[in-house]
Design an enzyme around this catalytic site. Structure first.
Site, PDB file in Angstrom:
ATOM      1  N   CYS A 113       0.818  -1.225   0.000  1.00  0.00           N
ATOM      2  CA  CYS A 113       0.000   0.000   0.000  1.00  0.00           C
ATOM      3  C   CYS A 113       0.849   1.271   0.000  1.00  0.00           C
ATOM      4  O   CYS A 113       0.371   2.340  -0.363  1.00  0.00           O
ATOM      5  CB  CYS A 113      -0.957   0.011   1.186  1.00  0.00           C
ATOM      6  N   HIS A 250      -3.256   7.504   1.901  1.00  0.00           N
ATOM      7  CA  HIS A 250      -3.635   6.190   1.372  1.00  0.00           C
ATOM      8  C   HIS A 250      -5.046   5.877   1.848  1.00  0.00           C
ATOM      9  O   HIS A 250      -5.399   6.133   3.000  1.00  0.00           O
ATOM     10  CB  HIS A 250      -2.652   5.129   1.877  1.00  0.00           C
ATOM     11  N   ASN A 280      -9.901  -0.059  -0.851  1.00  0.00           N
ATOM     12  CA  ASN A 280      -8.440   0.028  -0.760  1.00  0.00           C
ATOM     13  C   ASN A 280      -7.840  -0.534  -2.051  1.00  0.00           C
ATOM     14  O   ASN A 280      -7.910  -1.730  -2.300  1.00  0.00           O
ATOM     15  CB  ASN A 280      -7.965  -0.775   0.464  1.00  0.00           C
TER      16      ASN A 280
HETATM   17  O1  UT7 Z   1      -3.761  -0.627   3.396  1.00  0.00           O
HETATM   18  C1  UT7 Z   1      -3.239  -0.820   4.660  1.00  0.00           C
HETATM   19  C2  UT7 Z   1      -3.631  -2.104   5.202  1.00  0.00           C
HETATM   20  N1  UT7 Z   1      -4.951  -2.266   5.663  1.00  0.00           N
HETATM   21  C3  UT7 Z   1      -5.543  -1.511   6.595  1.00  0.00           C
HETATM   22  O2  UT7 Z   1      -5.166  -0.426   6.924  1.00  0.00           O
HETATM   23  C4  UT7 Z   1      -6.710  -2.116   7.291  1.00  0.00           C
HETATM   24  C5  UT7 Z   1      -6.571  -1.930   8.769  1.00  0.00           C
HETATM   25  N2  UT7 Z   1      -7.661  -2.505   9.521  1.00  0.00           N
HETATM   26  C6  UT7 Z   1      -8.945  -2.119   9.409  1.00  0.00           C
HETATM   27  O3  UT7 Z   1      -9.263  -1.274   8.598  1.00  0.00           O
HETATM   28  C7  UT7 Z   1      -9.952  -2.700  10.350  1.00  0.00           C
HETATM   29  O4  UT7 Z   1      -9.284  -3.426  11.376  1.00  0.00           O
HETATM   30  C8  UT7 Z   1     -10.985  -3.625   9.668  1.00  0.00           C
HETATM   31  C9  UT7 Z   1     -11.900  -2.819   8.789  1.00  0.00           C
HETATM   32  C10 UT7 Z   1     -10.257  -4.684   8.845  1.00  0.00           C
HETATM   33  C11 UT7 Z   1     -11.841  -4.324  10.729  1.00  0.00           C
HETATM   34  O5  UT7 Z   1     -12.449  -3.362  11.574  1.00  0.00           O
HETATM   35  P1  UT7 Z   1     -12.386  -3.561  13.164  1.00  0.00           P
HETATM   36  O6  UT7 Z   1     -13.186  -2.486  13.750  1.00  0.00           O
HETATM   37  O7  UT7 Z   1     -10.929  -3.650  13.522  1.00  0.00           O
HETATM   38  O8  UT7 Z   1     -13.138  -4.925  13.360  1.00  0.00           O
HETATM   39  P2  UT7 Z   1     -12.619  -6.275  13.981  1.00  0.00           P
HETATM   40  O9  UT7 Z   1     -11.586  -6.908  13.105  1.00  0.00           O
HETATM   41  O10 UT7 Z   1     -12.263  -6.009  15.398  1.00  0.00           O
HETATM   42  O11 UT7 Z   1     -13.923  -7.141  13.901  1.00  0.00           O
HETATM   43  C12 UT7 Z   1     -15.092  -6.808  14.636  1.00  0.00           C
HETATM   44  C13 UT7 Z   1     -16.165  -7.850  14.357  1.00  0.00           C
HETATM   45  C14 UT7 Z   1     -15.655  -9.280  14.501  1.00  0.00           C
HETATM   46  O12 UT7 Z   1     -16.675 -10.031  15.128  1.00  0.00           O
HETATM   47  P3  UT7 Z   1     -16.559 -10.413  16.676  1.00  0.00           P
HETATM   48  O13 UT7 Z   1     -15.287 -11.193  16.795  1.00  0.00           O
HETATM   49  O14 UT7 Z   1     -16.533  -9.112  17.398  1.00  0.00           O
HETATM   50  O15 UT7 Z   1     -17.811 -11.213  16.896  1.00  0.00           O
HETATM   51  C15 UT7 Z   1     -15.494  -9.726  13.082  1.00  0.00           C
HETATM   52  O16 UT7 Z   1     -15.660 -11.123  12.942  1.00  0.00           O
HETATM   53  O17 UT7 Z   1     -16.634  -7.718  13.014  1.00  0.00           O
HETATM   54  C16 UT7 Z   1     -16.612  -8.996  12.377  1.00  0.00           C
HETATM   55  N3  UT7 Z   1     -16.395  -8.805  10.951  1.00  0.00           N
HETATM   56  C17 UT7 Z   1     -17.396  -8.564  10.094  1.00  0.00           C
HETATM   57  N4  UT7 Z   1     -18.725  -8.453  10.253  1.00  0.00           N
HETATM   58  C18 UT7 Z   1     -19.468  -8.190   9.171  1.00  0.00           C
HETATM   59  C19 UT7 Z   1     -15.221  -8.809  10.277  1.00  0.00           C
HETATM   60  N5  UT7 Z   1     -15.449  -8.580   8.971  1.00  0.00           N
HETATM   61  C20 UT7 Z   1     -16.774  -8.428   8.830  1.00  0.00           C
HETATM   62  C21 UT7 Z   1     -17.604  -8.150   7.730  1.00  0.00           C
HETATM   63  N6  UT7 Z   1     -18.940  -8.034   7.943  1.00  0.00           N
HETATM   64  N7  UT7 Z   1     -17.143  -7.968   6.478  1.00  0.00           N
END
Ligand code: UT7
Length: 323
Positions: A113, A250, A280
């Protein structure tokens, strides 16, 4: 002193638009979750047979037309991508050939990225040493090809696209008022390599593999790393967030962008956002956002613009330029 000035900008997004609601039925997710957690509403997906080189070529042609140059005027092409057409040769040489450039050199740059920041910084080094006068820098990706479409935690986040700029050598006074790249700061730390990676490769598995990410871990490091390299740019120039006209980050997650701008004291009205429409697009995200803001007249000649990115590796970087 010699500065590297961007003289043309171009971009390309594949025709097919995939909305958040299109994921319902593929994985267990919702438009509400995706918008709330990421700010993404849609992304473009390359057509079957449409490759990174195809996207890159279209963005490159637009940037060259915008700069008023032909292939004969270029010395070098640097293509930032993590989704090349082939393991080798570099996708850049395919683009070079398609553009009708049979002199100079072309190579790929790989910093995921942060790829566009690495590639533009590399171009700046070649220009400032006098090695090259005019460089085409492209960020192009087809991340849809390396997504695990059964993994809801990653497949909703990424999209395909390309952006390109023409960068030219220009004699300037050597002050912060100069046009062109004023300072650039690159960082990487392989201690984090397992937090965002592709689980395949020619020398490890012999397969292409799929993107794997510990999203929460990436998120946890992102804002501090972004602030680190932007503060390095301020330390090198004596400029501050108040001096910026535009912040072109980004585009991974709107929450990361908002938190970074808040931490750095950058006014929200100066932040260019395209993540809602592109998702992204990795190395393509900054030139896509930059070209949009230049094209619609927001970024104007003389404006001070901060670019930044953070991604797999981890890699992170900032680049401060005057348009
Ligand atoms: O380009 C540079 C690299 N990438 C990034 O910068 C991405 C960095 N990370 C992020 O943007 C965020 O961490 C995410 C968008 C990937 C995830 O957001 P989050 O607020 O950190 O969520 P989380 O991973 O803590 O997940 C929260 C919940 C989980 O459920 P439980 O364990 O709380 O029951 C996940 O299983 O959301 C669930 N979840 C989803 N639910 C619905 C994960 N993906 C999804 C989804 N739809 N697509």
């Amino acid at each position: 002193m010699i500065r590297s000035v961007i003289t043309g900008c171009g971009s390309y997004s594949p025709e097919r638009v995939m909305k958040n609601t299109d994921f319902e039925g593929i994985v267990e997710t919702s438009d509400e979750w995706i918008v709330q957690r990421t700010g993404i509403r849609q992304r473009h997906i390359a057509a079957e047979g449409e490759t990174t080189a195809d996207l890159a070529e279209k963005a490159a042609r637009e940037a060259m037309a915008d700069a008023g140059v032909t292939a004969a005027d270029l010395d070098l092409i640097i293509l930032a991508t993590s989704t090349p057409n082939n393991t080798f040769p570099a996708t850049a040489v395919e683009v070079q050939h398609r553009l009708g450039m049979d002199h100079g050199a072309a190579f790929d740059s790989q910093a995921v990225c942060t790829g566009f920041i690495f590639a533009l910084t590399t171009a700046d080094q070649y220009i400032r040493t006098g090695f090259a006068k005019r460089v085409l820098v492209i960020g192009a990706e087809t991340f849809s090809r390396i997504l695990d479409w059964e993994d809801r935690s990653t497949c909703v986040l990424f999209g395909d696209g390309a952006g390109a700029v023409v960068v030219e050598s220009s004699e300037q006074a050597g002050t912060n008022g100069d046009r062109g790249i004023l300072t650039a700061h690159l960082r990487s730390d392989g201690a984090h390599k397992d937090k965002l990676y592709v689980d395949g490769g020619p020398s490890s598995t012999g397969t292409v593999g799929y993107l794997r990410m510990e999203g929460r871990e990436v998120f946890r490091h992102a804002v501090a790393m972004i602030a680190d390299v932007i503060e390095a740019a301020y330390a090198a120039t004596g400029l501050t967030s108040r001096d910026l006209d535009w912040f072109v980050p980004h585009q991974a997650n709107k929450r990361i962008i908002d938190a970074s701008a808040r931490k750095l004291g950058i006014d929200p009205s100066k932040v260019i956002i395209t993540v809602d429409r592109h998702g992204n697009t990795s190395a393509a995200s900054i030139p896509l956002a930059l070209c949009e803001a230049v094209g619609d007249g927001r970024i104007k000649r003389g404006d001070l613009v901060m670019l930044e990115a953070m991604g797999g590796g981890f890699t992170w970087g900032s680049l401060l330029l005057r348009w």
